[in-house]
Design an enzyme around this catalytic site. Sequence first.
Site, PDB file in Angstrom:
ATOM      1  N   ASP A   4       7.134  19.508  59.350  1.00  0.00           N
ATOM      2  CA  ASP A   4       7.211  20.126  58.033  1.00  0.00           C
ATOM      3  C   ASP A   4       6.563  19.308  56.934  1.00  0.00           C
ATOM      4  OD1 ASP A   4       7.844  21.917  56.139  1.00  0.00           O
ATOM      5  OD2 ASP A   4       9.994  21.580  56.138  1.00  0.00           O
TER       6      ASP A   4
ATOM      7  N   GLU B 245      14.490  30.000  59.418  1.00  0.00           N
ATOM      8  CA  GLU B 245      15.363  29.552  58.325  1.00  0.00           C
ATOM      9  C   GLU B 245      16.075  30.721  57.646  1.00  0.00           C
ATOM     10  OE1 GLU B 245      12.724  27.082  55.935  1.00  0.00           O
ATOM     11  OE2 GLU B 245      13.085  25.389  57.275  1.00  0.00           O
TER      12      GLU B 245
ATOM     13  N   GLU C 114       6.629  18.387  48.092  1.00  0.00           N
ATOM     14  CA  GLU C 114       8.040  18.457  48.468  1.00  0.00           C
ATOM     15  C   GLU C 114       8.535  17.142  49.065  1.00  0.00           C
ATOM     16  OE1 GLU C 114       8.943  21.542  51.302  1.00  0.00           O
ATOM     17  OE2 GLU C 114      10.987  20.824  51.611  1.00  0.00           O
TER      18      GLU C 114
HETATM   19  O1  GCW Z   1       9.459  22.760  54.049  1.00  0.00           O
HETATM   20  C1  GCW Z   1      10.385  23.740  54.216  1.00  0.00           C
HETATM   21  C2  GCW Z   1      10.973  23.861  52.867  1.00  0.00           C
HETATM   22  C3  GCW Z   1      11.469  25.230  52.551  1.00  0.00           C
HETATM   23  C4  GCW Z   1      10.367  26.228  52.881  1.00  0.00           C
HETATM   24  C5  GCW Z   1      10.006  26.112  54.364  1.00  0.00           C
HETATM   25  C6  GCW Z   1       8.851  27.015  54.758  1.00  0.00           C
HETATM   26  C7  GCW Z   1       9.860  28.283  51.782  1.00  0.00           C
HETATM   27  O2  GCW Z   1      11.986  22.897  52.712  1.00  0.00           O
HETATM   28  O3  GCW Z   1      11.797  25.254  51.177  1.00  0.00           O
HETATM   29  O4  GCW Z   1      10.738  27.541  52.563  1.00  0.00           O
HETATM   30  O5  GCW Z   1       9.609  24.809  54.637  1.00  0.00           O
HETATM   31  O6  GCW Z   1       7.745  26.524  54.845  1.00  0.00           O
HETATM   32  O7  GCW Z   1       9.070  28.189  54.981  1.00  0.00           O
END
Ligand code: GCW
Length: 705
Positions: free
Chosen positions: A370, A296, A398
Amino acid sequence: MNPLTEREQSDDGYRLWLRYERVDEPRLCEAYRAVFRSIHFPGAGDSLDAARHELDHALRGLLGAAPQWEESAAAASFLIGTPSSSAACASWAEALALAVVGDEGFVVRGELSRGGPGAIFANSERGVLYGVFALLRALQTRQPLATLNLRERPKLALRMLNHWDNLDRSIERGYAGASLWDWHKLPHYVTPRITDYARANASLGINAAALTNVNANARVLTEPYLQKVQAIADVLRPYGIRVFLTARFNAPSELDRLETSDPLDARVVAWWQHKVKQIYARIPDFGGFLVKANSEGQPGPQDFGRSQAEGANLLARALEPHGGIVVWRAFVYDAAVPEDRHKQAFDELVPLDGQFRPNACLQTKNGAIDFQPREPFHPLFGAMPKTPMFLEFQITQEYLGCATHLVYLGPLFKETLDADTHVAGPGSTVLKVITGALAKHTLTGMAGVSNIGDERNWCGHPFAAANWYAFGRLAWDPELSAESIADEWLRRTFTNDARFVAAAQRIMLDSREAAVEYMTPLGLHHLMAESHHYGPGPWVTGLERDDWTATYYHRADAAGLGFDRTKTGSNAIAQYAPAVQRKHERLDTCPENLLLWFHHVPWAHRMQSGRSLWDELCYVYSRGVERARSMHTRWLTLEGCIDAGRFEHVRQLLEIQVREARWWRDACLLYFQTFSGRPIPEALEPPQGTLEEYRTHRDYYVPGI
Ligand code: GCW
């Protein structure tokens, strides 16, 4: 009562589960007082002092009187210490086989022998501290002391919170205010909240905290910030908590203009060695680095044509002489790879098994996508036997209604821990992978992405602290049950009133399944609104990355719904052990709560209920709403059992949750109906709004982005 007085008398949640209200059962209180008539607790040391202070404070509250400290062991009714701090402990050590509880464990006995004194004995100061907290847990939950006999030793070495806190005090995916770390005023002003944070963590056995976001800012590694980190570490140390920082991989270039951050470049190696030395000069027990690399948008070794292992080893080598470790995140996936995101971390990391330094470990999210409301366990568990593997859970919600919805995550955590990877035959649970029981690792651990902020009650929703609590308890002992953890958390946080505990526990235990059902039932995933992930967004499509969209994951079309991860699709299923594959690859044996995770299923497919997939989807979404409603109605029956402030806070939030459960259900069903072309069964409520209304709805300024 006058509402103002009522508010004043309400509990604001600040004390979390460390509420030491008077034991109001007179006989029990008398019995407890007799045990703590006179306490022999010799020895000096920061952790012993912290333990003594906690005990003093707690007993004053619970028993209504300050404890009497007794110099002579022979005259005391309760003995506390380590073999080196207390001769009494030393004399009992062998009989109690104290060595077996290890460096952090303890023995707590209501009576050492019939009618004799009680004791907390441990091999280290930290063990004593944990023992004191275990004793207080027993008192808060009203255990009889005469038979109390606890012998505990943590099953994981590292029990760690990961704070996704930024240096400007915003928190990525944080929903409970600003960061506890007030970088601007540190190191000169250190809020007492950090001590209370440390107490709460120590009470669970959490022994590590990564202070900064994994989407890292290199500035935290500069000298002025290290001074601030040092101030925090000094407060956490007596409570047995080691500080970790996130290391931005290109820090050498960003901070000191090195022309490269290539992990094999000698200048880069020297830079990190020097940096690590500088950190240990300030924080002698520094834990190490937590790293998100080449994921990311984060920089990483691949920017220089190097592997994840080469990247991790650069930092591991620098930390090795000081006793530090690298926690390298397995959450890697690449925009350039068109492969099912489910497969990417596995494909990339498994070939590197055996290449990591002994003080490096991989930290793997519970599932391969995720932190969804329900995911199958990550196929990396058990697939890299030569590499120590930490498990990462997300405590902050989240994808589970942020700090607005009541979702107790104990059952989610347990579902992952108990999942059978079959890598070494049946019974090869994720729990056994991470405790090192299968591959015999000693570098073991569990991390939780924190839900803590500076709101008065720490986590926002009065029930959200239960998730911090459940994480900590399971990191100490992953064999505990979600039920027992909920029970003790409720008793400690609210009241021992049996009617309250039973009903509230029921609400908690139902809440995760409710959320799964009104958000993403039957194995659906990632249907959340774009970016902030609050509320439904099954129509989200066409973003900069396909695998950030909902349509990528649900694949709805006229034929059916779900992501085919079998041989006819992405074949992600092949990453699991054969027994797991066999169970999930067929429509008739795949558990229905993961069906659409692994299969693209025709709308007319007959489900176990006898209904078509479409009808079942409608029923399960509706059942989720019903569950939310019954959480709310059950809560209403509890008025008067607890203080009005917290009761009312939860009541209002549950009202939102019921409304939003309906929103989720209606929006998703109307959207999927455009593909199925089938009616919502008449027995079920018709949607309240139109698809257009749901689609055009926007939430602005949702926290935590
Ligand atoms: O779940 C996703 C999130 C990001 C996060 C990423 C991760 C810190 O949307 O905000 O970044 O995972 O775990 O690195």
